[in-house]
Design a protein around this motif. Structure first.
Motif, PDB file in Angstrom:
ATOM      1  N   LEU A 475      29.409  83.539  -5.386  1.00  0.00           N
ATOM      2  CA  LEU A 475      29.982  82.798  -6.504  1.00  0.00           C
ATOM      3  C   LEU A 475      30.430  83.780  -7.575  1.00  0.00           C
ATOM      4  O   LEU A 475      29.625  84.558  -8.089  1.00  0.00           O
ATOM      5  N   MET A 476      31.718  83.740  -7.903  1.00  0.00           N
ATOM      6  CA  MET A 476      32.222  84.635  -8.928  1.00  0.00           C
ATOM      7  C   MET A 476      32.266  83.895 -10.252  1.00  0.00           C
ATOM      8  O   MET A 476      32.682  82.746 -10.323  1.00  0.00           O
ATOM      9  N   ALA A 540      34.582  76.676  -3.578  1.00  0.00           N
ATOM     10  CA  ALA A 540      34.508  77.869  -2.732  1.00  0.00           C
ATOM     11  C   ALA A 540      34.808  79.092  -3.583  1.00  0.00           C
ATOM     12  O   ALA A 540      35.671  79.057  -4.460  1.00  0.00           O
ATOM     13  N   GLY A 541      34.092  80.181  -3.322  1.00  0.00           N
ATOM     14  CA  GLY A 541      34.343  81.412  -4.057  1.00  0.00           C
ATOM     15  C   GLY A 541      35.796  81.831  -3.887  1.00  0.00           C
ATOM     16  O   GLY A 541      36.461  82.277  -4.832  1.00  0.00           O
ATOM     17  N   THR A 542      36.296  81.673  -2.672  1.00  0.00           N
ATOM     18  CA  THR A 542      37.670  82.074  -2.365  1.00  0.00           C
ATOM     19  C   THR A 542      38.685  81.275  -3.192  1.00  0.00           C
ATOM     20  O   THR A 542      39.733  81.784  -3.556  1.00  0.00           O
ATOM     21  N   ILE A 581      44.190  82.638   1.944  1.00  0.00           N
ATOM     22  CA  ILE A 581      43.248  83.729   1.674  1.00  0.00           C
ATOM     23  C   ILE A 581      42.034  83.553   2.579  1.00  0.00           C
ATOM     24  O   ILE A 581      41.456  82.470   2.659  1.00  0.00           O
ATOM     25  N   ALA A 582      41.675  84.636   3.261  1.00  0.00           N
ATOM     26  CA  ALA A 582      40.492  84.605   4.129  1.00  0.00           C
ATOM     27  C   ALA A 582      39.884  86.004   4.156  1.00  0.00           C
ATOM     28  O   ALA A 582      40.475  86.951   3.627  1.00  0.00           O
ATOM     29  N   ILE A 583      38.723  86.118   4.789  1.00  0.00           N
ATOM     30  CA  ILE A 583      38.085  87.441   4.850  1.00  0.00           C
ATOM     31  C   ILE A 583      38.654  88.231   6.028  1.00  0.00           C
ATOM     32  O   ILE A 583      39.098  87.662   7.032  1.00  0.00           O
TER      33      ILE A 583
END
Ligand code: AMP
Ligand code: MG
Length: 640
Positions: A475-476, A540-542, A581-583
């Protein structure tokens, strides 16, 4: 073929109990016949008749020890200080050897364990209680008559009913049958159950998956469940929604089998024709179609010329649940098996469970141990998911008249397995592919873990309630750009996990992205109205990262908000969207190109009160372990 208008079919949704009652009332539930089964194939079968032993077991009086066959009266005066001496007869009775010499007073015959007792003998003395002497043996004990003799028929008497009809044959029963010399048994014939899956989208496991297709999971599930409940599954395979093909297959299965179980095509879709074909197989036909159950509303139950014909809903969890709840009990009756006994235990339900009024709802749950007793977490992937059922420990029932189960309520959980093993370590929160590297390492060391994916915020809430050991979070804080630390509350400690590079994923060769910085790529995407994005769910953090990059823009595709990195990558790879956006590890797994944007911190909120539990210590050690770190790096992560 009679084809009722499609809208008709759910006009009379029945309660579960009424549907079961009509189904059973139309059926003859007695077994379909008996057959002789060789002992080697009898495991799991049900005896159709009582079995009486044709012989005595043991068939003769035999010695239970290594020693000497004696006459008890000869040794009445024997004792430790004053042994009595007996002469030895000139034979030794081994196993399988009939004695030749009758025992005269004052004599003894050496005998092995299992050897037949000779005429004249009435007891055995253990070799340990004797001493060899010149004249024969000196005996230091006075045996009572019958000592160490296993008498004929003392285990099983000839004519005795050994096993009752209806007994399920396991290894112990097989042992008894073998001891009586029985090489075969009369068993209830296993009902043959024809299994057909229906749907244009279905592909058999093992075959390549074409676009828009899925693997047929119901077919194998039902076949296994049939076998588990005493039936003989006959797999007919998956059929497209083609009336002629399907009708031919259903008729063949109906002719060859005692029962037919189909799945798919029971609901309102235009291609759903299974139930219409079933209606014409025989009388009385469909007895229930539409049952007030969740999962499982479109279940269709028919009895055609005495044979049960069932169409399970297509969704795997619905199919499995309705099979176990409604079809399995009928199958067990036909196979002569006893009713399943279901264990149940009360558990606290930490989250509110919403439910539709008027439908009995079954909610799959995973159980975790907490200081206040067991807690039941809904596995929550919905009836479309195969894993909802497979990964659950049991289910809760929300009655038709309730619209929800409030958070914190205690409810009985029906267990799938009576021997529930509570995991050593409970991890509730965000899921990440790197977690497997850690839990796999622990599993090899005998520490079992359960990972419940409920998202970072859900994990923190569970940690605060003490329902888990660790909550994985990413979590940002949008104000500071810092990860995780700021989200911890009293009683939680931060354990650093690993970093995962997030970035823009796109198909190789897309010039809007290729070779650009992240900012330039997003600008190019926003400038092209035909460019479609895929977003992430809020929370979502993303998602925070995406909103930052977009700077308030809402391009086409913004409202497409799946819940995982994999869904984003699959959407882009299949051309349903152009970027997201993904890892990095997920991008490479889907063969996508990648523009790095920033590293996300995937850490663990540790419940401080649980730090000293050995499984938690093992988890912390695993995070520092060289092999685990190498594995994480191999997956594209950077261990903290
Ligand atoms: P249906 O009942 O045919 O409308 O199917 C409902 C949903 O279940 C659809 O998403 C189907 O793709 C899925 N489904 C149907 N049959 C199967 C099957 N045999 N295995 C896995 N999913 C299935
Ligand atoms: Mg279908």
């Amino acid at each position: 073929m009679s084809s009722p208008p499609v809208q008709d079919q759910f006009l009379t949704v029945l309660s579960r109990d009424e549907a079961v009652r009509r189904f059973r009332e139309a059926l003859d539930l007695s077994p379909r016949g008996i057959e002789t089964v060789p002992l080697g194939q009898a495991l799991g079968r049900v005896l159709s008749a009582d079995v009486a032993s044709p012989i005595d077991v043991p068939p003769f009086d035999r010695s239970g020890v290594d020693g000497f066959a004696v006459r008890a009266a000869d040794l009445a005066a024997a004792s430790e200080p004053v042994p009595v001496t007996l002469r030895l007869n000139p034979e030794t009775i081994a196993c399988g050897v009939s004695p030749g010499i009758a025992l005269a007073p004052g004599t003894a015959t050496p005998i092995a364990t299992g050897g037949p007792i000779p005429r004249g003998a009435d007891a055995v003395v253990m070799i340990e209680h004797t001493e060899p002497v010149a004249e024969g043996i000196a005996v230091r004990r006075a045996p009572s008559p019958g000592a160490f003799i296993g008498f004929a028929g003392s285990d099983i008497a000839r004519g005795e009913v050994l096993l009752r009809r209806g007994t399920l044959i396991g290894s112990r029963e097989i042992g008894m049958l073998a001891a009586c010399g029985l090489a075969e048994v009369s068993a209830i014939r296993r009902p043959r159950v024809g299994i057909l899956s229906t749907g244009d989208e279905l592909v058999a496991p093992g075959q390549p998956l074409r676009p828009a297709a899925i693997y047929d999971s119901n077919g194998p599930i039902v076949a296994a469940a049939v076998a588990e409940n005493g039936g003989d599954p006959v797999a007919f395979g998956a059929f497209p929604d083609d009336a002629a093909l399907l009708e031919a297959a259903i008729r063949r299965a109906f002719a060859e089998c005692d029962m037919v179980v189909l799945s798919g095509g029971t609901s309102k879709g235009a291609g759903d024709l299974t139930y219409r074909l079933v209606a014409d197989l025989g009388a009385p036909g469909i007895v229930a179609h539409g049952v007030a159950l969740k999962p499982g509303k479109p279940l269709c139950l028919a009895v055609c010329d005495g044979k049960p014909v069932v169409v399970l809903p297509g969704f795997p969890t619905s199919a499995m649940f309705t099979f176990h709840d409604i079809v399995a009990p009928v199958l067990r009756r036909l196979s002569g098996l006893p009713e399943r006994t279901e264990a149940s235990m009360p558990a606290r339900v930490p989250v509110r469970v919403a439910s539709e009024l008027g439908r009995t709802e079954f909610v799959m749950v995973s159980l975790v141990d907490t200081p206040d007793g067991p807690a039941a977490y809904p596995t929550g992937k919905g009836s479309g998911a195969v894993t909802s059922f497979a990964q659950a420990d049991g289910f809760l029932t929300v009655e038709a008249l309730a619209d929800s189960l409030p958070a914190g309520a205690t409810a009985p959980v029906t267990l799938f397995t009576p021997h529930l093993r509570v995991p050593d370590l409970v991890i509730v929160g965000s899921h990440d592919p790197g977690l497997d590297a850690v839990t796999g390492h622990l599993a090899e060391r005998g520490v079992s873990s359960r990972v419940l994916a409920v998202g970072s915020l859900g994990g923190l809430a569970a940690a605060r309630r003490g329902e888990c050991d660790l909550a994985p979070i990413h979590l940002m804080d949008p104000k500071t750009g810092l990860y995780n630390e700021g989200y911890l509350q009293a009683g939680l400690e931060l354990v650093p996990g690993w970093r995962r590079m997030q970035g823009i994923v796109f198909r190789a060769g897309d010039t809007r992205f290729e070779g650009r910085t992240a900012e330039a790529a997003v600008a190019a995407a926003l400038a092209d109205p035909a460019c479609l994005m895929v977003n992430r769910n809020s929370g979502a953090g993303t998602r925070l990262l995406i909103d930052r990059l977009l700077g308030g823009a809402r391009p086409e595709g913004y409202w497409n908000q799946p819940r995982s990195h994999n869904a984003v990558a699959a959407g882009v790879a299949q051309g349903r969207a152009d970027w997201g956006i993904a890892i990095a590890p997920v991008a490479s797994a889907y063969g996508l190109s990648f523009i790095p944007v920033g590293e996300e911190h995937f850490d663990f909120a540790l419940v401080a009160a649980r730090r000293n539990r050995p499984p938690v210590a093992a988890f912390l050690e695993a995070l520092a372990d060289r092999a685990v770190r190498d594995a994480l790096e191999g997956l594209g992560f950077r261990p903290a």
